[in-house]
Scaffold this motif. Sequence first.
Motif, mmCIF file in Angstrom:
data_model
loop_
_atom_site.group_PDB
_atom_site.id
_atom_site.type_symbol
_atom_site.label_atom_id
_atom_site.label_comp_id
_atom_site.label_asym_id
_atom_site.label_seq_id
_atom_site.Cartn_x
_atom_site.Cartn_y
_atom_site.Cartn_z
ATOM 1 N N MET A 46 0.831 -1.201 0.000
ATOM 2 C CA MET A 46 0.000 0.000 0.000
ATOM 3 C C MET A 46 0.867 1.254 0.000
ATOM 4 S SD MET A 46 -2.960 1.114 2.724
ATOM 5 C CE MET A 46 -1.750 1.361 4.029
ATOM 6 N N TRP A 47 1.971 1.222 0.765
ATOM 7 C CA TRP A 47 2.856 2.387 0.802
ATOM 8 C C TRP A 47 3.571 2.577 -0.530
ATOM 9 C CZ3 TRP A 47 3.301 6.605 3.420
ATOM 10 C CH2 TRP A 47 4.467 7.357 3.316
ATOM 11 N N LEU A 48 3.945 1.478 -1.192
ATOM 12 C CA LEU A 48 4.579 1.587 -2.496
ATOM 13 C C LEU A 48 3.630 2.182 -3.531
ATOM 14 C CD1 LEU A 48 6.583 -1.772 -2.672
ATOM 15 C CD2 LEU A 48 7.476 0.526 -2.250
ATOM 16 N N LYS A 49 2.367 1.793 -3.478
ATOM 17 C CA LYS A 49 1.386 2.377 -4.390
ATOM 18 C C LYS A 49 1.174 3.855 -4.076
ATOM 19 C CE LYS A 49 -1.198 -1.897 -5.284
ATOM 20 N NZ LYS A 49 -2.515 -2.580 -5.170
ATOM 21 N N PHE A 50 1.206 4.193 -2.794
ATOM 22 C CA PHE A 50 1.028 5.591 -2.394
ATOM 23 C C PHE A 50 2.190 6.446 -2.887
ATOM 24 C CE2 PHE A 50 1.665 8.891 0.956
ATOM 25 C CZ PHE A 50 0.529 9.645 0.673
ATOM 26 N N THR A 51 3.414 5.958 -2.723
ATOM 27 C CA THR A 51 4.573 6.715 -3.192
ATOM 28 C C THR A 51 4.610 6.799 -4.724
ATOM 29 O OG1 THR A 51 5.888 4.675 -3.028
ATOM 30 C CG2 THR A 51 5.966 6.209 -1.169
ATOM 31 N N LYS A 52 4.133 5.770 -5.403
ATOM 32 C CA LYS A 52 4.065 5.816 -6.868
ATOM 33 C C LYS A 52 3.079 6.876 -7.322
ATOM 34 C CE LYS A 52 3.381 2.891 -10.937
ATOM 35 N NZ LYS A 52 3.058 1.522 -11.418
ATOM 36 N N MET A 53 1.959 6.978 -6.612
ATOM 37 C CA MET A 53 0.982 8.021 -6.933
ATOM 38 C C MET A 53 1.570 9.409 -6.680
ATOM 39 S SD MET A 53 -2.728 8.714 -5.186
ATOM 40 C CE MET A 53 -1.898 9.199 -3.660
ATOM 41 N N LEU A 54 2.304 9.548 -5.565
ATOM 42 C CA LEU A 54 2.940 10.829 -5.264
ATOM 43 C C LEU A 54 3.984 11.187 -6.311
ATOM 44 C CD1 LEU A 54 3.482 10.619 -1.396
ATOM 45 C CD2 LEU A 54 1.813 12.006 -2.615
ATOM 46 N N TYR A 55 4.728 10.200 -6.768
ATOM 47 C CA TYR A 55 5.741 10.455 -7.791
ATOM 48 C C TYR A 55 5.105 11.018 -9.056
ATOM 49 C CZ TYR A 55 9.368 9.626 -11.253
ATOM 50 O OH TYR A 55 10.280 9.786 -12.262
ATOM 51 N N GLY A 56 3.973 10.449 -9.446
ATOM 52 C CA GLY A 56 3.289 10.965 -10.626
ATOM 53 C C GLY A 56 2.787 12.383 -10.428
ATOM 54 N N GLU A 57 2.291 12.673 -9.235
ATOM 55 C CA GLU A 57 1.802 14.033 -8.953
ATOM 56 C C GLU A 57 2.951 15.034 -8.882
ATOM 57 O OE1 GLU A 57 -0.829 16.356 -5.529
ATOM 58 O OE2 GLU A 57 -0.706 14.169 -5.574
ATOM 59 N N PHE A 58 4.041 14.650 -8.222
ATOM 60 C CA PHE A 58 5.197 15.550 -8.133
ATOM 61 C C PHE A 58 5.834 15.769 -9.509
ATOM 62 C CE2 PHE A 58 6.082 14.157 -3.471
ATOM 63 C CZ PHE A 58 4.900 14.775 -3.092
ATOM 64 N N LYS A 59 5.773 14.740 -10.348
ATOM 65 C CA LYS A 59 6.364 14.834 -11.684
ATOM 66 C C LYS A 59 5.628 15.874 -12.520
ATOM 67 C CE LYS A 59 7.560 11.901 -15.644
ATOM 68 N NZ LYS A 59 7.478 10.507 -16.200
ATOM 69 N N VAL A 60 4.313 16.008 -12.317
ATOM 70 C CA VAL A 60 3.539 17.007 -13.052
ATOM 71 C C VAL A 60 3.964 18.417 -12.663
ATOM 72 C CG1 VAL A 60 1.210 17.931 -13.403
ATOM 73 C CG2 VAL A 60 1.582 15.462 -13.338
ATOM 74 N N ILE A 61 4.267 18.625 -11.374
ATOM 75 C CA ILE A 61 4.624 19.963 -10.896
ATOM 76 C C ILE A 61 6.063 20.312 -11.253
ATOM 77 C CG2 ILE A 61 4.793 21.437 -8.861
ATOM 78 C CD1 ILE A 61 2.683 19.709 -7.540
ATOM 79 N N LEU A 62 6.979 19.379 -11.028
ATOM 80 C CA LEU A 62 8.400 19.666 -11.215
ATOM 81 C C LEU A 62 8.896 19.392 -12.625
ATOM 82 C CD1 LEU A 62 9.819 18.217 -7.867
ATOM 83 C CD2 LEU A 62 9.606 20.627 -8.491
ATOM 84 N N GLY A 63 8.191 18.554 -13.357
ATOM 85 C CA GLY A 63 8.645 18.182 -14.687
ATOM 86 C C GLY A 63 9.335 16.834 -14.684
ATOM 87 N N SER A 64 9.436 16.256 -15.849
ATOM 88 C CA SER A 64 9.995 14.902 -15.961
ATOM 89 C C SER A 64 11.511 14.867 -15.839
ATOM 90 C CB SER A 64 9.591 14.296 -17.312
ATOM 91 O OG SER A 64 10.037 15.122 -18.386
ATOM 92 N N LYS A 65 12.181 16.021 -15.916
ATOM 93 C CA LYS A 65 13.637 16.044 -15.869
ATOM 94 C C LYS A 65 14.188 16.087 -14.438
ATOM 95 C CE LYS A 65 14.085 18.378 -20.340
ATOM 96 N NZ LYS A 65 14.638 19.560 -21.057
ATOM 97 N N ASN A 66 13.348 16.348 -13.463
ATOM 98 C CA ASN A 66 13.799 16.511 -12.075
ATOM 99 C C ASN A 66 13.533 15.247 -11.268
ATOM 100 O OD1 ASN A 66 14.662 19.331 -12.244
ATOM 101 N ND2 ASN A 66 12.489 19.768 -12.524
ATOM 102 N N LEU A 67 14.137 14.144 -11.697
ATOM 103 C CA LEU A 67 13.962 12.876 -10.992
ATOM 104 C C LEU A 67 14.527 12.946 -9.579
ATOM 105 C CD1 LEU A 67 13.200 9.874 -10.926
ATOM 106 C CD2 LEU A 67 15.427 9.374 -11.969
ATOM 107 N N GLY A 68 15.683 13.602 -9.426
ATOM 108 C CA GLY A 68 16.297 13.688 -8.106
ATOM 109 C C GLY A 68 15.442 14.437 -7.114
ATOM 110 N N LEU A 69 14.793 15.530 -7.556
ATOM 111 C CA LEU A 69 13.918 16.288 -6.661
ATOM 112 C C LEU A 69 12.691 15.474 -6.270
ATOM 113 C CD1 LEU A 69 13.961 19.954 -8.043
ATOM 114 C CD2 LEU A 69 14.906 19.112 -5.898
#
Length: 224
Positions: A46-69
Amino acid sequence: MMASLFSIFDPSSSILSLPLNWVSTFLGLLFLPFMYWVSPSRWVMMWLKFTKMLYGEFKVILGSKNLGLNVLFISLLTLIVFNNSLGLLPYVFTSSSHLVMTLSLAFPLWLSFMIFGWMNHTQDMFAHLVPQGTPGALMPFMVLIESISNIIRPGTLAVRLAANMIAGHLLLSLLGGMGPVVPFSILWILIILQVLLLMLESAVAVIQSYVFAILSILYASEVN
Protein backbone atom coordinates in the motif's frame (compact mmCIF):
# COMPACT_ATOMS: atom_id res chain seq x y z
CA MET A 1 -0.85 23.04 35.02
CA MET A 2 0.33 24.36 31.67
CA ALA A 3 3.97 23.60 32.49
CA SER A 4 3.15 19.98 33.34
CA LEU A 5 0.95 19.69 30.26
CA PHE A 6 3.62 20.84 27.80
CA SER A 7 6.27 18.81 29.62
CA ILE A 8 5.13 15.74 27.63
CA PHE A 9 7.08 17.18 24.68
CA ASP A 10 10.33 17.54 26.65
CA PRO A 11 13.15 15.07 25.85
CA SER A 12 13.66 12.83 28.87
CA SER A 13 15.80 9.84 27.91
CA SER A 14 19.56 10.29 28.01
CA ILE A 15 22.80 8.40 28.61
CA LEU A 16 25.91 10.32 29.71
CA SER A 17 24.04 13.59 29.07
CA LEU A 18 23.43 12.61 25.44
CA PRO A 19 19.74 12.90 24.48
CA LEU A 20 18.46 9.66 22.98
CA ASN A 21 14.98 10.89 22.09
CA TRP A 22 16.13 12.36 18.80
CA VAL A 23 17.45 8.95 17.75
CA SER A 24 13.83 7.96 17.10
CA THR A 25 13.82 10.41 14.18
CA PHE A 26 15.96 8.03 12.12
CA LEU A 27 14.65 4.81 13.64
CA GLY A 28 12.71 4.04 10.47
CA LEU A 29 15.95 3.59 8.53
CA LEU A 30 16.55 0.40 10.51
CA PHE A 31 13.39 -1.16 9.05
CA LEU A 32 14.09 -0.34 5.40
CA PRO A 33 16.31 -3.43 4.74
CA PHE A 34 13.42 -5.72 5.71
CA MET A 35 11.55 -4.54 2.60
CA TYR A 36 14.25 -6.17 0.47
CA TRP A 37 14.70 -9.42 2.42
CA VAL A 38 11.19 -10.19 3.60
CA SER A 39 8.19 -10.73 1.33
CA PRO A 40 6.24 -7.47 1.10
CA SER A 41 3.18 -7.22 3.31
CA ARG A 42 -0.07 -5.43 2.55
CA TRP A 43 1.15 -2.31 4.34
CA VAL A 44 4.35 -2.24 2.30
CA MET A 45 2.47 -2.72 -0.96
CA MET A 46 0.00 0.00 0.00
CA TRP A 47 2.86 2.39 0.80
CA LEU A 48 4.58 1.59 -2.50
CA LYS A 49 1.39 2.38 -4.39
CA PHE A 50 1.03 5.59 -2.39
CA THR A 51 4.57 6.72 -3.19
CA LYS A 52 4.07 5.82 -6.87
CA MET A 53 0.98 8.02 -6.93
CA LEU A 54 2.94 10.83 -5.26
CA TYR A 55 5.74 10.46 -7.79
CA GLY A 56 3.29 10.97 -10.63
CA GLU A 57 1.80 14.03 -8.95
CA PHE A 58 5.20 15.55 -8.13
CA LYS A 59 6.36 14.83 -11.68
CA VAL A 60 3.54 17.01 -13.05
CA ILE A 61 4.62 19.96 -10.90
CA LEU A 62 8.40 19.67 -11.22
CA GLY A 63 8.64 18.18 -14.69
CA SER A 64 10.00 14.90 -15.96
CA LYS A 65 13.64 16.04 -15.87
CA ASN A 66 13.80 16.51 -12.08
CA LEU A 67 13.96 12.88 -10.99
CA GLY A 68 16.30 13.69 -8.11
CA LEU A 69 13.92 16.29 -6.66
CA ASN A 70 11.01 13.85 -6.89
CA VAL A 71 12.93 11.24 -4.91
CA LEU A 72 14.05 13.91 -2.42
CA PHE A 73 10.53 15.09 -1.66
CA ILE A 74 9.10 11.58 -1.46
CA SER A 75 11.87 10.72 1.03
CA LEU A 76 11.10 13.89 2.98
CA LEU A 77 7.40 13.03 3.12
CA THR A 78 8.22 9.49 4.24
CA LEU A 79 10.43 10.79 7.05
CA ILE A 80 7.78 13.20 8.31
CA VAL A 81 4.98 10.62 8.08
CA PHE A 82 7.04 8.15 10.07
CA ASN A 83 7.85 10.64 12.84
CA ASN A 84 4.28 11.95 13.02
CA SER A 85 2.89 8.42 13.27
CA LEU A 86 5.56 7.32 15.74
CA GLY A 87 4.54 10.12 18.09
CA LEU A 88 1.05 8.64 18.40
CA LEU A 89 2.43 5.62 20.24
CA PRO A 90 2.45 5.79 24.06
CA TYR A 91 5.66 7.00 25.71
CA VAL A 92 7.32 7.75 22.37
CA PHE A 93 9.05 11.06 21.75
CA THR A 94 7.50 13.17 18.96
CA SER A 95 10.37 14.93 17.22
CA SER A 96 8.12 16.54 14.59
CA SER A 97 6.38 18.59 17.30
CA HIS A 98 9.58 20.57 17.93
CA LEU A 99 10.64 23.57 15.87
CA VAL A 100 14.23 22.30 16.03
CA MET A 101 13.18 19.38 13.86
CA THR A 102 10.72 21.10 11.52
CA LEU A 103 12.89 24.18 10.97
CA SER A 104 15.88 21.94 10.26
CA LEU A 105 13.88 20.43 7.41
CA ALA A 106 12.32 23.63 6.05
CA PHE A 107 15.17 26.13 6.24
CA PRO A 108 17.86 24.22 4.25
CA LEU A 109 15.34 23.48 1.49
CA TRP A 110 14.24 27.11 1.25
CA LEU A 111 17.81 28.40 1.38
CA SER A 112 18.96 26.05 -1.38
CA PHE A 113 16.03 27.07 -3.56
CA MET A 114 16.80 30.76 -3.06
CA ILE A 115 20.51 30.35 -3.80
CA PHE A 116 19.78 28.32 -6.94
CA GLY A 117 17.13 30.76 -8.15
CA TRP A 118 19.11 33.95 -7.60
CA MET A 119 22.26 32.50 -9.13
CA ASN A 120 20.67 30.93 -12.22
CA HIS A 121 17.42 32.84 -12.81
CA THR A 122 18.09 36.30 -11.42
CA GLN A 123 15.74 38.19 -13.75
CA ASP A 124 12.90 35.75 -13.13
CA MET A 125 13.39 36.04 -9.35
CA PHE A 126 13.13 39.83 -9.62
CA ALA A 127 10.04 39.44 -11.79
CA HIS A 128 8.37 37.29 -9.11
CA LEU A 129 8.58 40.23 -6.70
CA VAL A 130 6.17 42.28 -8.81
CA PRO A 131 2.95 40.49 -9.88
CA GLN A 132 1.77 41.12 -13.40
CA GLY A 133 -0.55 44.08 -13.73
CA THR A 134 0.62 45.87 -10.59
CA PRO A 135 0.24 49.70 -10.84
CA GLY A 136 3.51 51.64 -10.84
CA ALA A 137 2.68 53.43 -7.59
CA LEU A 138 2.24 50.12 -5.75
CA MET A 139 5.34 48.39 -7.07
CA PRO A 140 7.64 49.38 -4.13
CA PHE A 141 5.07 48.10 -1.65
CA MET A 142 4.53 44.87 -3.59
CA VAL A 143 8.29 44.23 -3.66
CA LEU A 144 8.38 44.68 0.12
CA ILE A 145 5.35 42.46 0.70
CA GLU A 146 6.58 39.71 -1.64
CA SER A 147 10.05 39.82 -0.08
CA ILE A 148 8.63 39.42 3.44
CA SER A 149 6.32 36.65 2.23
CA ASN A 150 9.30 34.85 0.71
CA ILE A 151 11.49 35.24 3.78
CA ILE A 152 8.92 33.83 6.22
CA ARG A 153 8.24 30.72 4.14
CA PRO A 154 10.52 28.37 6.11
CA GLY A 155 9.04 29.66 9.36
CA THR A 156 5.48 29.06 8.23
CA LEU A 157 6.35 25.55 7.03
CA ALA A 158 8.00 24.70 10.34
CA VAL A 159 5.36 26.27 12.59
CA ARG A 160 2.44 24.71 10.67
CA LEU A 161 3.78 21.19 11.09
CA ALA A 162 4.87 21.59 14.72
CA ALA A 163 1.65 23.37 15.78
CA ASN A 164 -0.60 20.68 14.30
CA MET A 165 1.35 17.93 16.02
CA ILE A 166 1.33 19.78 19.36
CA ALA A 167 -2.41 20.53 19.20
CA GLY A 168 -3.40 16.93 18.60
CA HIS A 169 -1.12 15.53 21.28
CA LEU A 170 -2.37 18.06 23.81
CA LEU A 171 -5.97 17.02 23.17
CA LEU A 172 -5.04 13.36 23.57
CA SER A 173 -3.21 14.14 26.82
CA LEU A 174 -6.11 16.18 28.19
CA LEU A 175 -8.66 13.46 27.44
CA GLY A 176 -6.35 10.80 28.84
CA GLY A 177 -5.87 12.78 32.04
CA MET A 178 -9.62 12.94 32.58
CA GLY A 179 -9.88 9.17 32.93
CA PRO A 180 -9.29 8.94 36.73
CA VAL A 181 -11.85 11.67 37.52
CA VAL A 182 -14.61 10.68 35.11
CA PRO A 183 -17.45 8.55 36.57
CA PHE A 184 -17.40 4.95 35.46
CA SER A 185 -20.88 5.28 33.93
CA ILE A 186 -19.68 7.72 31.27
CA LEU A 187 -16.15 6.37 30.89
CA TRP A 188 -17.12 4.65 27.67
CA ILE A 189 -17.87 8.04 26.09
CA LEU A 190 -14.35 9.18 26.91
CA ILE A 191 -12.90 6.01 25.38
CA ILE A 192 -14.89 6.52 22.17
CA LEU A 193 -13.69 10.13 21.98
CA GLN A 194 -10.10 8.98 22.46
CA VAL A 195 -10.40 6.43 19.66
CA LEU A 196 -12.01 8.95 17.28
CA LEU A 197 -9.37 11.56 18.10
CA LEU A 198 -6.61 9.02 17.57
CA MET A 199 -8.04 8.20 14.13
CA LEU A 200 -8.20 11.93 13.35
CA GLU A 201 -4.59 12.43 14.43
CA SER A 202 -3.51 9.51 12.26
CA ALA A 203 -5.05 11.28 9.28
CA VAL A 204 -3.50 14.60 10.32
CA ALA A 205 -0.07 12.92 10.49
CA VAL A 206 -0.32 11.98 6.81
CA ILE A 207 -2.04 15.18 5.65
CA GLN A 208 0.46 17.51 7.31
CA SER A 209 3.33 15.54 5.81
CA TYR A 210 1.75 15.91 2.38
CA VAL A 211 1.16 19.64 2.93
CA PHE A 212 4.79 20.14 3.97
CA ALA A 213 6.06 18.28 0.91
CA ILE A 214 3.69 19.84 -1.63
CA LEU A 215 4.41 23.40 -0.43
CA SER A 216 8.14 22.71 -0.64
CA ILE A 217 7.63 21.44 -4.20
CA LEU A 218 5.69 24.57 -5.14
CA TYR A 219 8.50 26.72 -3.77
CA ALA A 220 11.00 24.68 -5.77
CA SER A 221 8.95 24.98 -8.96
CA GLU A 222 9.08 28.78 -8.73
CA VAL A 223 12.86 28.80 -9.07
CA ASN A 224 13.17 25.84 -11.44
